[in-house]
Design an enzyme around this catalytic site. Structure first.
Site, short mmCIF file in Angstrom:
data_model
loop_
_atom_site.label_atom_id
_atom_site.label_comp_id
_atom_site.label_asym_id
_atom_site.label_seq_id
_atom_site.Cartn_x
_atom_site.Cartn_y
_atom_site.Cartn_z
N ASN A 9 71.48 47.98 62.75
CA ASN A 9 72.33 47.17 63.61
C ASN A 9 73.80 47.63 63.48
OD1 ASN A 9 74.18 45.00 64.26
ND2 ASN A 9 72.38 43.69 64.46
N LYS A 12 76.46 45.04 62.35
CA LYS A 12 76.40 44.72 60.92
C LYS A 12 76.96 45.87 60.08
CE LYS A 12 72.34 41.69 60.77
NZ LYS A 12 71.03 41.49 60.13
N ASP A 68 69.12 38.94 55.15
CA ASP A 68 68.34 38.10 56.06
C ASP A 68 69.15 36.83 56.28
OD1 ASP A 68 66.18 37.80 57.75
OD2 ASP A 68 64.99 36.68 56.31
N GLY A 149 72.72 35.34 69.31
CA GLY A 149 71.85 34.36 68.67
C GLY A 149 72.22 32.93 69.02
N TYR A 150 72.39 32.10 68.00
CA TYR A 150 72.66 30.67 68.18
C TYR A 150 74.16 30.36 68.31
CZ TYR A 150 67.79 30.03 66.64
OH TYR A 150 66.41 30.08 66.52
N ASP A 151 75.00 31.38 68.44
CA ASP A 151 76.46 31.16 68.46
C ASP A 151 76.92 30.09 69.45
OD1 ASP A 151 77.05 32.81 66.39
OD2 ASP A 151 77.71 34.50 67.60
N HIS A 176 78.96 33.21 57.58
CA HIS A 176 77.96 33.33 56.52
C HIS A 176 77.82 34.77 56.03
CE1 HIS A 176 76.72 33.39 60.65
NE2 HIS A 176 75.65 34.10 60.38
#
Ligand code: IMP
Length: 191
Positions: A9, A12, A68, A149-151, A176
């Protein structure tokens, strides 16, 4: 110091290289010619991070780390957690995942949630775990369109905007992943 990060990724890799700086050369899976689909079969974030790191360490014999992440929702007993990517099915469809979560929280006043990242590091056979948490809550509806994602439905404590309404820089300074990576960095500085 050379470390393999068990990911391809780009975001990342960029983020982690920025934090670790020039002291640590971070290689991707592509860089070591690993094109395997590494199974993520554990039922915890720690378990999955360790599976990936051990896979690389055992097959390639190189110092490495893996991560993860999951979104843990209080009233759902920590779900979707380790299953965050696959919450609404195997296709990792962010929109479907968010819709399912919003549906499951319909009418619930407790919307407390946290993102948690776990990093498993293996250096010379020694395993270490680091985690990073950002606490917040799940919005009633999606807001903003940056991030992934869930942003759009996660609002960190102390803010009124969702992660998807923040700039990358703003999100990355409290995220995180950033917090877990800072702990990894602090540890590496002691070696
Ligand atoms: P991974 O372990 O980094 O691949 O993350 C697993 C899943 O958690 C992703 O597919 C996303 O659905 C979710 N996720 C991880 N990090 C974030 C984030 O920073 N924002 C929103 N969703 C995230």
């Amino acid at each position: 110091m050379k470390l393999v990060f068990a990911t391809n990724n780009k975001h990342k890799l960029e983020e982690i290289r920025d934090i670790l700086g020039s002291r640590v050369e971070v290689l991707s899976l592509n860089d070591i010619n690993c094109h395997d689909e590494i199974p993520e079969t554990a039922d915890t974030l720690e378990g999955n991070a360790l599976i990936k790191a051990r896979y690389i360490y055992e097959k390639y014999g190189v110092d490495c780390f893996a991560d993860d992440t999951g979104l843990e929702v209080d009233v759902l007993n920590g779900a979707p957690g380790v299953y965050s990517a696959r919450y609404a099915g195997e296709s990792n469809d962010s929109k479907a995942n968010m819709n399912k979560l919003l549906q499951n929280l319909t009418g619930k006043s407790n919307r407390i949630a946290q993102f948690r990242t776990v990093i498993a590091l293996i250096i010379k056979g020694e395993e270490k775990i680091f985690d990073g948490i950002v606490k917040g809550f799940i919005a009633e509806e999606k807001k903003g369109d940056s991030g992934f994602g869930y942003d759009p439905i996660f609002i960190p404590d102390g803010f009124s905007e969702s992660f998807a309404q923040m700039t990358n820089e703003q999100k990355n300074s409290i995220s995180h992943r950033f917090r877990a990576t800072e702990k990894l960095n602090d540890y590496l500085k002691t070696l």
